[in-house]
Scaffold this active site. Structure first.
Site, PDB file in Angstrom:
ATOM      1  CE  LYS A  26      -8.725   1.694   2.860  1.00 28.75           C
ATOM      2  NZ  LYS A  26      -7.707   2.013   3.879  1.00 28.75           N
TER       3      LYS A  26
ATOM      4  CD  GLU B  58      -2.481   1.236   2.752  1.00 28.71           C
ATOM      5  OE1 GLU B  58      -3.438   2.020   2.892  1.00 28.71           O
ATOM      6  OE2 GLU B  58      -2.078   0.492   3.662  1.00 28.71           O
TER       7      GLU B  58
ATOM      8  CB  CYS C 207      -4.992  -0.935   4.428  1.00 27.32           C
ATOM      9  SG  CYS C 207      -4.487  -0.695   6.147  1.00 27.32           S
TER      10      CYS C 207
END
Length: 531
Positions: A352, A288, A405
């Site tokens: 995301k 990430e 994440c």
């Protein structure tokens, strides 16, 4: 046991509050890196006896009994979440000068809010409380619903849901393939609380028998699926994968003083020769936000990536994506994943969707920013959430469903059919949490997503735990916390199983309905006996 239960039932004041806090805290030992799932038996047995005392005074009004149950459950939750989530304060020490003041909010404030769900669970159980097995079912019903709500309301935060305690190893993970996380959670609470029946004897035989049968089914199904079940896939394809774990200190990443050095370390690990006995990787994965600048504004970086990649290789990397809005408006920033080919061309990207509160954006921004509350990752306006998530498809046709994440802790983030993907890809940066339980807990929760869906998982971390996980939750290969290097391995890809998220939800509500029915019938019998 009866004498001990009686003494706990009669506790009052600070002794009752202290024991409730202790009972919750001891349960946190069931979570990684400790994995002592037996601690939950102690934790929930004590909670049942405490609730017996807080709900057993016939001279108090119903409202006072409900309040007493809520306080007991809340204290239990406070102990559990402080002991299990204290490491969140480590993220604030990365930039201590700017965020150290918020450590009490992370270490005590967040647990205090999460504990409200457990207070609600205890209060809900109190409504149908009885003196036998029914109260165990009531507690399982209350906690099952509370954990589902905790994972859903206000964007959700199902971290360390009780069900994870019952799934520390692959043998014990397989039930989630059928029941999902919340179904396992509800039944786990019943089993963990069952020893409390030894302290009162009423309902002892049927209660313990059901708990034993549930445990046997849990372990038996796990053993069958791991050893004797027919394969979940009808055909296998294999690709060679390299996971790059640079283990760069988070403070160094935030200083932005050595962006070139950070970028070059990723390139060096990418270009290293294959490990002994391994093929040249087809796919290289970076973690990430591993690219320390906006890729689309740095064409030279794309050229460098293209130079390092060999013919046919593809890089999947985390990076910040900027989207210009024009007319003098500031750009929108997204936490993204890029797929880049050997010519340095961006093939596809995915942003995301489920952002981390206070890490990537500030809830109730207009109000909280007046008090100096900022997100940990400093960007003008923070990150923006994407409207949808796009699978990443390799030139070979193999497709990954991307989770960035924190998204991996949410079972509902993965659609029933994985949007046509063949595997799950999770990139993360757990360097925020240092050498604490945080990275281990995150790893377990990511791992369970593979088991729930019955597909393999690629997980790549800057510093956390990078690994290839098969469809049964077995670690094929991995890099441990604080290890810096590149992992070469093979990922086996098959067809997506038939089971889907709708079935998980349906089974959860069937379980919850059954527990609620048993609790309600038992409470009616209890009321008749009392009258």
């Amino acid at each position: 046991m009866e004498r001990l239960a009686g003494r706990i039932l009669l506790l009052g004041g600070w002794r009752r509050a202290g024991l409730a806090l202790f009972a919750g805290a001891i349960g946190a030992l069931a979570m990684p890196p400790f994995g002592v799932f037996a601690a939950m038996f102690v934790s929930f047995t004590l909670l049942v006896w405490l609730l017996d005392g807080s709900t057993g005074n016939p001279e108090r009004s119903g409202t006072l009994n409900l309040r007493a149950a809520f306080v007991t459950g809340w204290l239990f939750g406070l102990g559990y979440f402080v002991a299990g989530l204290w490491w969140l304060g480590n993220a604030l020490l990365v930039d201590a000068s700017g965020f150290a003041w918020a450590i009490p909010l992370a270490v005590l404030g967040l647990p205090a809010m999460l504990a409200i769900f457990y207070g609600f669970a205890a209060m809900l159980a109190r409504l149908v409380w009885s003196d036998g097995m029914g109260r165990i079912a009531a507690l399982a019903f209350g906690f099952g619903l509370a954990e589902w709500l905790r994972g859903t309301l206000a964007t959700g935060f199902p971290w360390n849901a009780i069900g994870y305690a019952a799934m520390p190893v692959p043998l014990m993970m397989q039930s989630s393939y059928v029941l999902g996380l919340f179904g396992v959670t509800a039944l786990s609470v019943f089993v963990f609380a069952a020893p409390a029946l030894l302290g009162t004897r009423r309902g002892l035989v049927p209660g313990l028998l059901i708990a034993v049968l549930l445990s046997a089914a849990h372990l038996g199904y796990g053993g069958w699926r791991l050893s004797f079940a027919p394969p979940d896939t009808t055909e296998q394809r294999q690709i060679s994968v390299r996971l790059v774990q640079p283990a760069i200190d988070q403070a160094q990443k935030m200083e932005n003083s050595d962006r070139v050095g950070i970028f070059e370390k990723h390139l060096t690990l990418t270009s290293a020769p294959p490990a002994e006995g391994q093929k040249r990787p087809d796919v290289i994965v970076w973690p990430e936000t591993s690219v320390p600048f906006i890729l689309t504004e740095n064409p030279d970086a794309l050229v460098r990536i293209g130079d390092v990649l060999q013919d046919g290789q593809v890089l999947i990397t985390g990076a910040v994506r900027a989207e210009e809005r024009g007319a003098g408006l500031p750009p929108l920033y997204y936490n993204s994943i890029y797929m880049i080919d050997d010519k340095g061309q961006i093939l596809s990207a995915s942003d995301k969707v489920h952002l981390t509160p206070f890490g990537e954006y500030v809830p109730f921004e207009d109000v909280l920013r007046r008090f100096g509350v900022e997100e940990l990752i400093s960007l003008p306006g923070g990150f923006s959430p994407a409207a949808s998530r796009s699978p990443l498809t390799l030139p070979s046709g193999i497709s990954f469903y991307p989770l960035i994440c924190y998204e991996a802790i949410f079972p509902g983030e993965i659609p029933p059919d994985l949007a046509g993907a063949n595997a799950i890809l999770n990139i993360t940066n757990d360097a925020w949490f240092g050498a604490t339980p945080g990275p281990y807990q995150h790893f377990l929760q990511s791992r369970l997503r593979a088991v729930e869906r019955g597909v393999p998982l690629l997980r790549d971390a800057n510093n956390g735990i990078s690994a290839v996980i098969d469809a049964h939750g077995e670690v094929v290969d991995g890099l441990s916390l604080n290890a810096s290097g590149a992992l070469d391995t093979t990922l086996s890809i098959g067809s997506v199983p038939k089971w889907n998220n709708f079935d998980h939800n349906l089974n959860f509500w069937l379980i919850l309905g059954s527990l609620g029915f048993v609790a309600f019938i038992s409470s009616l019998g209890f009321i008749r006996r009392m009258n």
